[in-house]
Design an enzyme around this catalytic site. Structure first.
Site, PDB file in Angstrom:
ATOM      1  N   GLY A  10       0.818  -1.214   0.000  1.00  0.00           N
ATOM      2  CA  GLY A  10       0.000   0.000   0.000  1.00  0.00           C
ATOM      3  C   GLY A  10       0.848   1.259   0.000  1.00  0.00           C
ATOM      4  CG  PHE A  11       0.142   6.095   0.549  1.00  0.00           C
ATOM      5  CD1 PHE A  11       1.203   6.755  -0.070  1.00  0.00           C
ATOM      6  CD2 PHE A  11      -0.526   6.734   1.593  1.00  0.00           C
ATOM      7  CE1 PHE A  11       1.596   8.020   0.351  1.00  0.00           C
ATOM      8  CE2 PHE A  11      -0.139   7.990   2.014  1.00  0.00           C
ATOM      9  CZ  PHE A  11       0.923   8.627   1.405  1.00  0.00           C
ATOM     10  CG  ASP A  31      -0.771  -5.513   0.174  1.00  0.00           C
ATOM     11  OD1 ASP A  31      -0.353  -4.442   0.637  1.00  0.00           O
ATOM     12  OD2 ASP A  31      -1.887  -5.630  -0.386  1.00  0.00           O
ATOM     13  CE1 TYR A 149      -9.935   2.810   9.001  1.00  0.00           C
ATOM     14  CE2 TYR A 149      -9.959   5.156   9.525  1.00  0.00           C
ATOM     15  CZ  TYR A 149      -9.262   4.019   9.153  1.00  0.00           C
ATOM     16  OH  TYR A 149      -7.914   4.082   8.937  1.00  0.00           O
TER      17      TYR A 149
END
Ligand code: UDP
Length: 330
Positions: A10-11, A31, A149
């Protein structure tokens, strides 16, 4: 030193992998490519110290092997982004709670330290400025998906701290504030990659609400340096740390800055929240971190100027578009 990064494609994970490799560490990444993109680590694949497993953190057989082989686990795999959370709440809740439970279970089996990445979203809509780690949190009702979240990440924090307290597992928790930089995608709602893409395309920048809401944007390269400090620092164990920039900027001002940095002729348009997200969407007006603890214990602070990061994001977006056009032409 051998690090395992969950969500390492990911980022933020890919920048962390790069940082650790450049400091002589071995890096294994797991991942499932649900939001990460393989191109984020394409430049690392030839490095003999970099290992990639494309699998879910819920696969306990794979996680067991990876945990047994590493010295430290950075847990970044999660469902992120306000849009993802609003539109896929089941995926968000299950990934964040069950995924973290699986990671902590195997970490405990091999007594591996865990650096858990949490979020400033945890503070909810509390109006305190700035947010300190031990502040009370103020979340909206369960009928508003956004808050799922924050709740799921809060459960992750509780669980990590419970492992620390009850089982003596070394854990350190980072609450990341708005983190930006090259490789971040706008697909899940993040404002900076969206504004940059809109500015480069000459399209209007879509500011949600009245644009007076503020955020503090930290450069991902500063943030991964903070995560690495959390791993090294035994004083950080069983503690929570805000990692973020203290430069506060309104979203309307951010839009103007993106236009200036990219030299764009785009206009700015304002869009009501209910059009951008869903009816009854609740946004935070201000979100500013108190980073006193990170400065005192880790000797960390965000150093990169926002303008510099925005330039790097724009350069990345331009290079990526050229790459895509080149591939299309071939
Ligand atoms: N935002 C916006 N236009 C966009 C995307 C986001 O004005 O295209 C706003 C959003 O409503 C919020 C701020 O920018 O007030 C930061 O949004 P982001 O999703 O990046 O992060 P978060 O809401 O988690 O701080």
């Amino acid at each position: 030193m051998k690090a395992l990064i969950t969500g390492g494609v990911g980022f933020i994970g890919s920048h962390l992998a790069e940082h650790l490799l450049s400091h002589g560490q071995q890096v294994a990444v797991i991942d499932d490519l649900s939001s990460g993109r393989l191109e984020n680590v394409a430049h690392l694949r030839a490095n003999p110290h970099f290992h990639l497993a494309i699998d879910s953190i819920a696969n306990e057989i794979v996680m067991d092997r990876l945990a047994s082989e590493c010295d430290i686990i950075y847990h970044l795999a999660a469902a992120v982004g306000v849009e993802m959370v609003v539109h896929s709440p089941v995926h968000t809740i299950e990934t964040n709670i069950m995924g973290t439970a699986a990671v902590l279970r195997v970490a405990n089996r091999y007594r591996r330290k865990v650096v858990l990445t949490s979020t400033s979203e945890i503070y909810g809509k509390s109006e305190r400025v700035p947010f300190a780690e031990d502040d009370d949190r103020l979340l909206g009702p369960t009928t508003r998906s956004r808050w799922s979240y924050a709740c799921s990440k809060a459960v992750d924090e509780f669980l990590a701290l419970a492992y620390a307290k009850e089982r003596g597992l070394p854990v350190a928790i980072a609450r990341l504030f708005n983190t930006i930089g090259p490789r971040q995608t706008g697909r899940y709602g993040m404002v900076v990659p969206r504004f940059v893409a809109q500015a480069l395309a000459g399209e209007p920048l879509t500011v949600y609400g009245d644009g007076r809401q503020t955020r503090c944007f930290a450069d991902v390269r500063d943030v991964v340096r903070g995560l690495a400090r959390l791993a090294e620092c035994s004083e950080a164990e069983s503690e929570v740390f805000n990692l973020g920039s203290t430069r506060e900027i309104s979203i309307a001002e951010l839009a103007r800055l993106v236009i200036a940095v990219t030299g764009s002729r785009s206009q700015i348009v304002f869009m009501p929240y209910e059009e951008a997200y869903e009816a009854g969407f609740e946004d935070m007006q201000r979100r500013v971190p108190d980073v006193t603890r990170a400065a005192r214990v880790l000797g960390w602070r965000a150093e990169t100027a926002l303008e510099e990061t925005l330039r790097a994001v724009a350069e990345y977006a331009v290079a990526r578009r050229r790459g895509a056009e080149g591939a299309g032409a071939r």
